[in-house]
Design a protein around this motif. Structure first.
Motif, PDB file in Angstrom:
ATOM      1  N   LEU A 155      45.141  35.873  11.016  1.00 52.80           N
ATOM      2  CA  LEU A 155      44.067  36.052  10.043  1.00 52.80           C
ATOM      3  C   LEU A 155      42.729  35.555  10.592  1.00 52.80           C
ATOM      4  O   LEU A 155      41.689  36.197  10.397  1.00 52.80           O
ATOM      5  CB  LEU A 155      44.406  35.304   8.747  1.00 52.80           C
ATOM      6  N   LEU A 159      40.099  38.636  10.374  1.00 52.95           N
ATOM      7  CA  LEU A 159      39.310  38.784   9.153  1.00 52.95           C
ATOM      8  C   LEU A 159      37.804  38.794   9.385  1.00 52.95           C
ATOM      9  O   LEU A 159      37.078  39.603   8.787  1.00 52.95           O
ATOM     10  CB  LEU A 159      39.677  37.683   8.155  1.00 52.95           C
ATOM     11  N   GLU A 165      37.772  47.007   4.002  1.00 56.14           N
ATOM     12  CA  GLU A 165      39.140  46.662   3.618  1.00 56.14           C
ATOM     13  C   GLU A 165      40.134  47.362   4.547  1.00 56.14           C
ATOM     14  O   GLU A 165      39.965  48.534   4.886  1.00 56.14           O
ATOM     15  CB  GLU A 165      39.419  47.089   2.170  1.00 56.14           C
ATOM     16  N   LEU A 199      47.398  31.095   3.952  1.00 52.58           N
ATOM     17  CA  LEU A 199      46.260  31.373   3.083  1.00 52.58           C
ATOM     18  C   LEU A 199      45.734  30.110   2.420  1.00 52.58           C
ATOM     19  O   LEU A 199      44.533  29.971   2.176  1.00 52.58           O
ATOM     20  CB  LEU A 199      46.659  32.410   2.033  1.00 52.58           C
ATOM     21  N   ALA A 205      39.839  33.030   3.360  1.00 60.14           N
ATOM     22  CA  ALA A 205      40.470  34.314   3.658  1.00 60.14           C
ATOM     23  C   ALA A 205      40.556  35.180   2.407  1.00 60.14           C
ATOM     24  O   ALA A 205      41.023  34.729   1.362  1.00 60.14           O
ATOM     25  CB  ALA A 205      41.863  34.085   4.241  1.00 60.14           C
ATOM     26  N   LYS A 206      40.135  36.427   2.532  1.00 59.13           N
ATOM     27  CA  LYS A 206      40.214  37.383   1.431  1.00 59.13           C
ATOM     28  C   LYS A 206      41.371  38.339   1.732  1.00 59.13           C
ATOM     29  O   LYS A 206      41.205  39.331   2.450  1.00 59.13           O
ATOM     30  CB  LYS A 206      38.899  38.126   1.280  1.00 59.13           C
ATOM     31  N   VAL A 207      42.528  38.007   1.182  1.00 59.92           N
ATOM     32  CA  VAL A 207      43.747  38.763   1.451  1.00 59.92           C
ATOM     33  C   VAL A 207      44.473  39.003   0.137  1.00 59.92           C
ATOM     34  O   VAL A 207      44.683  38.069  -0.636  1.00 59.92           O
ATOM     35  CB  VAL A 207      44.673  38.003   2.430  1.00 59.92           C
ATOM     36  N   LYS A 208      44.850  40.233  -0.107  1.00 63.86           N
ATOM     37  CA  LYS A 208      45.602  40.581  -1.308  1.00 63.86           C
ATOM     38  C   LYS A 208      47.001  41.033  -0.898  1.00 63.86           C
ATOM     39  O   LYS A 208      47.160  41.919  -0.052  1.00 63.86           O
ATOM     40  CB  LYS A 208      44.882  41.687  -2.080  1.00 63.86           C
ATOM     41  N   VAL A 214      49.807  43.922   2.816  1.00 65.28           N
ATOM     42  CA  VAL A 214      48.646  43.095   2.511  1.00 65.28           C
ATOM     43  C   VAL A 214      47.391  43.927   2.725  1.00 65.28           C
ATOM     44  O   VAL A 214      47.378  44.872   3.528  1.00 65.28           O
ATOM     45  CB  VAL A 214      48.580  41.818   3.386  1.00 65.28           C
ATOM     46  N   LEU A 216      43.564  43.340   3.850  1.00 63.04           N
ATOM     47  CA  LEU A 216      42.630  42.387   4.448  1.00 63.04           C
ATOM     48  C   LEU A 216      41.202  42.813   4.151  1.00 63.04           C
ATOM     49  O   LEU A 216      40.867  43.994   4.261  1.00 63.04           O
ATOM     50  CB  LEU A 216      42.826  42.335   5.967  1.00 63.04           C
ATOM     51  N   SER A 217      40.366  41.864   3.777  1.00 63.88           N
ATOM     52  CA  SER A 217      38.953  42.135   3.522  1.00 63.88           C
ATOM     53  C   SER A 217      38.096  41.255   4.421  1.00 63.88           C
ATOM     54  O   SER A 217      38.516  40.159   4.812  1.00 63.88           O
ATOM     55  CB  SER A 217      38.602  41.869   2.057  1.00 63.88           C
ATOM     56  N   SER A 219      35.993  38.503   5.855  1.00 61.38           N
ATOM     57  CA  SER A 219      35.969  37.108   5.374  1.00 61.38           C
ATOM     58  C   SER A 219      35.212  36.223   6.373  1.00 61.38           C
ATOM     59  O   SER A 219      35.161  36.540   7.567  1.00 61.38           O
ATOM     60  CB  SER A 219      37.385  36.559   5.219  1.00 61.38           C
TER      61      SER A 219
END
Length: 225
Positions: A155, A159, A165, A199, A205-208, A214, A216-217, A219
């Motif tokens: 990450l 990121l 995204e 996380l 970290a911008k992770v959904k 996942v 990733l956005s 960050s």
């Protein structure tokens, strides 16, 4: 293969586990911060364990010394390209190292401590071209989970360089982080916890996490440049 003395050779396995990862993080961070391939580890396992945030003692000291030697004598691959075409370069992680030995009066066995290493020029240059910014204090919070450390490093590398995204499927994560699992569902169930730990350590970290994988956005890096 390691030369123990003039007559005895010993096989060494590949670096593994949390200690190897913590050592490599420390070496990379030192090299980038000091802009030097020379890394001084010290003459005392206890001092190095303290620096890494690990408890001190006989068994872990022996593991530390072993993992240092494994890293100092291993070969790594640099891949340039993709699945269709590319180039792979085999290179030593460490170009040279200096050690000191101490003889145990009871067993007469010599224990050696690598006190200084010189990273290979190829590895050092790769670090400088693609630096991974790491919060070493945050790493200490996840130091008992090798897979959480791997997820954090991944990450930290990806990121801050993203522009949009980026979805990553569970199958892709399985290929990268869980090849020892025979089934995707086994990996998916096991990877949830180390990913959550990573996380928690990398709070920016911008992770959904979704059913498909996942997302990733872009960050901020874990630490400032």
């Amino acid at each position: 293969m390691r030369l123990r003395d003039d007559d005895v050779r010993e096989d060494l396995s590949v670096p593994s586990g949390a200690i190897a990862r913590l050592l490599l993080i420390d070496w990379q961070s030192e090299a980038l911060e000091n802009r030097s391939r020379e890394i001084y580890l010290g003459k005392s396992p206890a001092a190095l364990l303290k620096k890494l945030g690990l408890s001190r003692g006989g068994p872990i000291s022996r593991k530390l010394l072993e993992q240092i030697e494994r890293l100092a004598t291993c070969t790594i691959d640099f891949k340039f390209g993709n699945d269709q075409a590319g180039v792979v370069v085999n290179e030593r992680l460490v170009e040279s190292f200096r050690y000191v030995g101490e003889v145990d009066p009871r067993t007469k066995r010599t224990t050696r401590m690598i006190e200084q290493i010189t990273l290979s020029e190829a590895f050092y240059n790769e670090l400088r071209r693609h630096p991974v910014l790491i919060d070493r204090a945050a790493i200490k919070d996840i130091q008992t989970s090798p897979r959480a450390i791997d997820a954090y490093l991944w990450l930290a590398f990806r990121l801050h360089a993203l522009r949009d995204e980026t979805p990553v499927s569970w199958a892709a994560l399985w290929k990268q982080f869980g090849r020892e699992f025979k089934l995707l569902r086994q990996f998916k169930a096991e990877f949830q916890e180390p990913l959550a730990l990573a996380l928690a350590a990398y709070r920016a970290a911008k992770v959904k996490v979704t059913e498909r994988g996942v997302v990733l956005s872009p960050s901020p890096p874990p630490v400032d440049h």
